[in-house]
Design a protein around this motif. Structure first.
Motif, PDB file in Angstrom:
ATOM      1  N   TYR A  49     -10.188   5.447   5.922  1.00 46.19           N
ATOM      2  CA  TYR A  49      -9.945   5.233   4.867  1.00 46.19           C
ATOM      3  C   TYR A  49     -10.429   4.683   3.902  1.00 46.19           C
ATOM      4  O   TYR A  49     -10.856   4.574   2.659  1.00 46.19           O
ATOM      5  N   LEU A  50     -10.823   3.450   4.253  1.00 42.93           N
ATOM      6  CA  LEU A  50     -10.544   2.090   4.002  1.00 42.93           C
ATOM      7  C   LEU A  50     -12.299   2.368   3.733  1.00 42.93           C
ATOM      8  O   LEU A  50     -13.342   1.817   2.773  1.00 42.93           O
ATOM      9  N   VAL A  65      -1.990   3.602  -1.272  1.00 46.25           N
ATOM     10  CA  VAL A  65      -2.753   5.108  -0.548  1.00 46.25           C
ATOM     11  C   VAL A  65      -1.912   6.221  -0.256  1.00 46.25           C
ATOM     12  O   VAL A  65      -0.133   6.269  -0.102  1.00 46.25           O
ATOM     13  N   TYR A  85      -5.513   9.797   5.052  1.00 42.12           N
ATOM     14  CA  TYR A  85      -4.028   8.760   3.967  1.00 42.12           C
ATOM     15  C   TYR A  85      -4.882   9.104   2.954  1.00 42.12           C
ATOM     16  O   TYR A  85      -4.320   8.520   1.737  1.00 42.12           O
ATOM     17  N   ASN A 140       0.536  -0.992  -0.136  1.00 44.62           N
ATOM     18  CA  ASN A 140       0.359   0.037   0.116  1.00 44.62           C
ATOM     19  C   ASN A 140       0.848   1.845  -0.283  1.00 44.62           C
ATOM     20  O   ASN A 140       0.961   2.361  -0.492  1.00 44.62           O
ATOM     21  N   TYR A 180       1.177   7.591   2.403  1.00 39.57           N
ATOM     22  CA  TYR A 180       2.401   6.960   2.393  1.00 39.57           C
ATOM     23  C   TYR A 180       3.442   7.676   1.339  1.00 39.57           C
ATOM     24  O   TYR A 180       4.040   7.015   1.278  1.00 39.57           O
ATOM     25  N   VAL A 183      -7.723   4.485   9.484  1.00 40.56           N
ATOM     26  CA  VAL A 183      -6.976   3.542   8.709  1.00 40.56           C
ATOM     27  C   VAL A 183      -9.139   3.062   8.038  1.00 40.56           C
ATOM     28  O   VAL A 183      -9.613   3.207   7.071  1.00 40.56           O
TER      29      VAL A 183
HETATM   30  C1  LIG Z   1      -1.251  -0.750   4.772  1.00 39.27           C
HETATM   31  O1  LIG Z   1      -0.733  -1.876   5.094  1.00 39.27           O
HETATM   32  C2  LIG Z   1      -0.553  -2.496   6.591  1.00 39.27           C
HETATM   33  C3  LIG Z   1       0.424  -3.479   6.686  1.00 39.27           C
HETATM   34  O2  LIG Z   1      -0.377  -4.712   5.942  1.00 39.27           O
HETATM   35  C4  LIG Z   1      -1.548  -2.081   7.449  1.00 39.27           C
HETATM   36  O3  LIG Z   1      -1.090  -2.488   8.659  1.00 39.27           O
HETATM   37  C5  LIG Z   1      -2.331  -0.556   7.513  1.00 39.27           C
HETATM   38  O4  LIG Z   1      -3.603  -0.977   7.946  1.00 39.27           O
HETATM   39  C6  LIG Z   1      -2.356  -0.797   6.007  1.00 39.27           C
HETATM   40  N1  LIG Z   1      -2.699   1.093   5.533  1.00 39.27           N
HETATM   41  C7  LIG Z   1      -3.733   1.601   4.965  1.00 39.27           C
HETATM   42  C8  LIG Z   1      -4.079   2.679   5.386  1.00 39.27           C
HETATM   43  O5  LIG Z   1      -5.236   0.832   4.857  1.00 39.27           O
END
Ligand SMILES: *[C@@H]1O[C@H](CO)[C@@H](O)[C@H](O)[C@H]1NC(C)=O
Ligand SMILES: Cc1cc2nc3c(=O)[nH]c(=O)nc-3n(C[C@H](O)[C@H](O)[C@H](O)COP(=O)(O)OP(=O)(O)OC[C@H]3O[C@@H](n4cnc5c(N)ncnc54)[C@H](O)[C@@H]3O)c2cc1C
Ligand SMILES: *[C@@H]1O[C@H](CO)[C@@H](O)[C@H](O)[C@H]1NC(C)=O
Ligand SMILES: *[C@@H]1O[C@H](CO)[C@@H](O)[C@H](O)[C@H]1NC(C)=O
Ligand SMILES: *[C@@H]1O[C@H](CO)[C@@H](O)[C@H](O)[C@H]1NC(C)=O
Length: 606
Positions: free
Chosen positions: A386-387, A78, A394, A74, A81, A383
């Motif tokens: 974002y998802l 993402v 993110y 990601n 990053y 997170v």
């Molecule tokens: C990116 O990947 C890492 C490891 O798989 C995970 O812990 C993290 O939450 C992910 N970040 C996002 C924003 O999805």
């Protein structure tokens, strides 16, 4: 062979897993094969032109890297990053990552503290579009006019290029509700885009604004850089803007040449992609026509033949390397390495333009995105945001960029020679780009460090690229030439003083915490400032122009205005290496535009 099949299988799985709507990648298999066009380098320009050509011809793409979704996870998907991935380290002891980066180190730079600079370059399907920081804007009317004049082809004026810019991309206006930032309003000119053309590249505004940036933007406005009401894509690059970024607003994922162009082109199956396949040489017949490309597919040497043309899109460092290895370049260099001369072109690998920047750091009392993400609870929340909503910290790589021509009082301090060099740039060409950013504290007892940078957009120094042997196994030798012309140091010292002015503006007095952290108040004379710049300057990764476009016979020109290499047939170079100088600001919009323009030339039989 087994190894290759396994890699291709994983590649396919990754693509299929990537989403139900995704079309399958058609992988090349070891062995000789024949296509209409063979494109070397599945990067930014390479996938854009390959995708367009595949609408009317069979195309092979030869890419040395693999799939970033797998190899860089990601980090390349993402947006946030994209601002902090380790591969962006510039110090000689940066953490190498050969799965995504070419791991290039420059030669020691005598005018930049003797440092060797790690210069990140995407080695993956998507190329540098899979690791760049996603800012999208275009150059100035005057800069494209200069391009047109230099190459003797008025189809390079901004007005003539605009239809090609429009073809590249789809613009999605800011989602005001998700963005939730009335104090960071994005202004833009929607007529500079045309969504009816369904351009594959996604250009949009982030659904999150970094609070620190919203403050530092005010400091830049306070020193005379007003917000540009039209954004920075209508041919005026002056003043500030919340720039759009190459992010797909549907799910806030990075929009690369792979996720955009290639993904749409896969619907017709005439494009074959050779992953983990490095081209070692372009092959010519007796008439000096490029007939194919020698490649090694996991140890097996093969030739991919081109019925029509070979297109070289290996990027600013590797395109000149491949030309040299194939016998195109300065004859003396070729002879040194016992390479037969096919076309003696002095300009191959010369004329490297590079924009560099410095940072001035101070503690601030408002958080930036990194500070916000520093606590596990907020990170978990982010997170989630974002998802589930494609929003939150993110979802953003966006930022505030601001451009100016130095004001009169800064210019008064420049030497006559430097003033004269600046006067040769078109009148609408900004000299400095300022970027507001920040990072979490951890030093000087500050929780958040604000950064205001100054980037030189009128470099007078030139670098060069060459080879150290006749083998593709040896990396190109990259001499960035940083600060070798004293004019650049002078202009950057003037820019540095502007940045200090911004930091001391009353607009941000309420959030600035303590004295300057770097370089610090002890650095005050011009000589000290210049030393600081020499020892800390960084690349903004816009290197260009090492296979410059120009008029036939003009000193240094490598390709004509249709991107055809002088002295041979059937070979074009299409990537950031042929743009004859670094356009002011960020280049990706112009790299995609160029791919569209040359694809159109080819389609029209030019
Ligand atoms: C990116 O990947 C890492 C490891 O798989 C995970 O812990 C993290 O939450 C992910 N970040 C996002 C924003 O999805
Ligand atoms: C870290 C970073 C940040 C940046 N940020 C921005 C930004 O915010 N905005 C912006 O506009 N621009 C930005 N840029 C610049 C912009 O991304 C590049 O100028 C542009 O992507 C270059 O495109 P290209 O087609 O010339 O080369 P690339 O996209 O680098 O493509 C070259 C391709 O050729 C492949 N290749 C090389 N040699 C071989 C070989 N022998 N055989 C097979 N394949 C080979 C490479 O693996 C790569 O895939 C950034 C660049 C970087 C590196
Ligand atoms: C802008 O609004 C955000 C969100 O409310 C806030 O964090 C930030 O400090 C504000 N910036 C300015 C300059 O007012
Ligand atoms: C940081 O804070 C500690 C404890 O208050 C102090 O001893 C130290 O000098 C501070 N360091 C800096 C760089 O200000
Ligand atoms: C590159 O530039 C440096 C510095 O000007 C010069 O010494 C060197 O010979 C050049 N190399 C090539 C290959 O042109």
């Amino acid at each position: 062979m087994v190894n290759y099949a396994a890699r291709v299988a994983t590649a396919l799985c990754a693509l299929v897993a990537g989403g139900a709507a995704q079309e399958q990648l058609r992988p090349g298999t070891p062995g000789n094969a024949v296509y209409d066009y063979v494109v070397i380098g599945g990067g930014t320009a390479g996938l854009a032109i390959a995708s367009r050509l595949s609408a009317f011809a069979s195309v092979a793409v030869v890419e040395a890297g693999g799939l970033y979704e797998q190899d860089n996870g990601n980090q390349s998907v993402v947006p946030y990053y994209g601002l902090v991935m380790p591969v962006l380290g510039v110090a000689e002891d940066y953490p190498p990552n050969s799965l995504i980066d070419w791991d290039l180190l420059s030669t020691p730079q005598p005018s930049a503290g003797g440092r060797r600079i790690h210069y990140a370059q995407g080695k993956t399907l998507g190329g540098s579009s899979a690791i760049n920081t996603m800012a999208y804007h275009r150059g100035t009317v005057g800069s494209y006019q200069r391009w047109a004049d230099l190459v003797g082809d008025q189809s390079y004026t901004f007005d003539s290029l605009l239809p090609y810019f429009k073809r590249t991309s789809t613009l999605t206006p800011p989602n005001l509700q998700k963005r939730n930032a009335p104090n960071a309003t994005a202004l833009y000119d929607s007529t500079a885009f045309d969504n009816s053309l369904k351009g594959p590249l996604q250009v949009s505004w982030a659904n999150w604004v970094d609070p620190a940036q919203s403050w530092l933007a005010r400091a830049l406005q306070a020193i005379g850089q007003a917000v540009n009401p039209n954004g920075l894509s209508s041919g005026k690059v002056s003043g500030g803007a919340w720039v759009p970024t190459t992010i797909d607003p549907k799910d806030a994922t990075r929009s690369t040449s792979k996720s955009s162009y290639l993904q749409s082109a896969l619907k017709n199956a005439r494009i074959t992609v050779y992953l983990h396949t490095q081209a070692s040489k372009i092959v010519f017949d007796k008439e000096k026509k490029a007939t194919g490309v020698a490649v090694s597919i996991l140890g097996q040497n093969c030739v991919l033949s081109a019925r029509k043309e070979v297109i070289l899109s290996a990027g600013v460092f590797h395109s000149p390397q491949l030309l040299l290895l194939s016998g195109i370049g300065p004859a003396a260099t070729l002879r040194t390495h016992s390479i037969g001369v096919i076309s003696n072109l002095a300009g191959v690998g010369q004329n490297l333009w590079d924009q560099i920047f410095f940072n001035v750091l101070r503690g601030i009392t408002v958080p930036n995105t990194g500070t916000y993400l520093a606590t596990p609870a907020q990170q978990a929340l982010a997170v989630q945001q974002y998802l589930s909503k494609a929003a939150g910290p993110y979802s953003s790589a966006g930022g505030y960029l601001s451009f100016e021509k130095l004001p009169a009082k800064s210019r008064a301090a420049l030497s006559p020679r430097t003033s004269n060099l600046l006067a040769q740039f078109p009148s609408d060409w900004p000299e400095i780009e300022y970027i507001a950013s920040g990072f979490p504290g951890g030093f000087a007892n500050k929780t958040t460090i604000g950064a205001i940078s100054g980037t030189l957009l009128t470099p007078s120094s030139r670098g060069n690229v060459t080879i150290s042997s006749a083998s593709i196994a040896d990396a190109p030798v990259v001499n960035l030439g940083w600060l070798s012309d004293p004019a650049d140091g002078e202009v950057l010292v003037a820019a540095f003083k502007r940045v200090r002015e911004a930091w001391s503006s009353s607009a941000i007095a309420g959030i600035v915490d303590g004295p300057e952290i770097a370089p610090g108040d002890a650095v005050s004379t011009d000589a000290q400032i210049l030393d600081f710049i020499r020892s800390s300057a960084q690349p903004i990764w816009h290197a260009s122009s090492t296979c410059a476009m120009g008029k036939a016979g003009q000193g240094g020109a490598v390709v004509d205005s249709k991107a055809r290499v002088f002295g041979v047939k059937g070979l074009r170079v299409v990537d950031n290496s042929v743009i004859p100088f670094s356009l002011p600001g960020h280049p990706q919009s112009s790299v995609y535009m160029l791919a569209e323009k040359i694809a159109d030339d080819i389609l029209k039989g030019k």
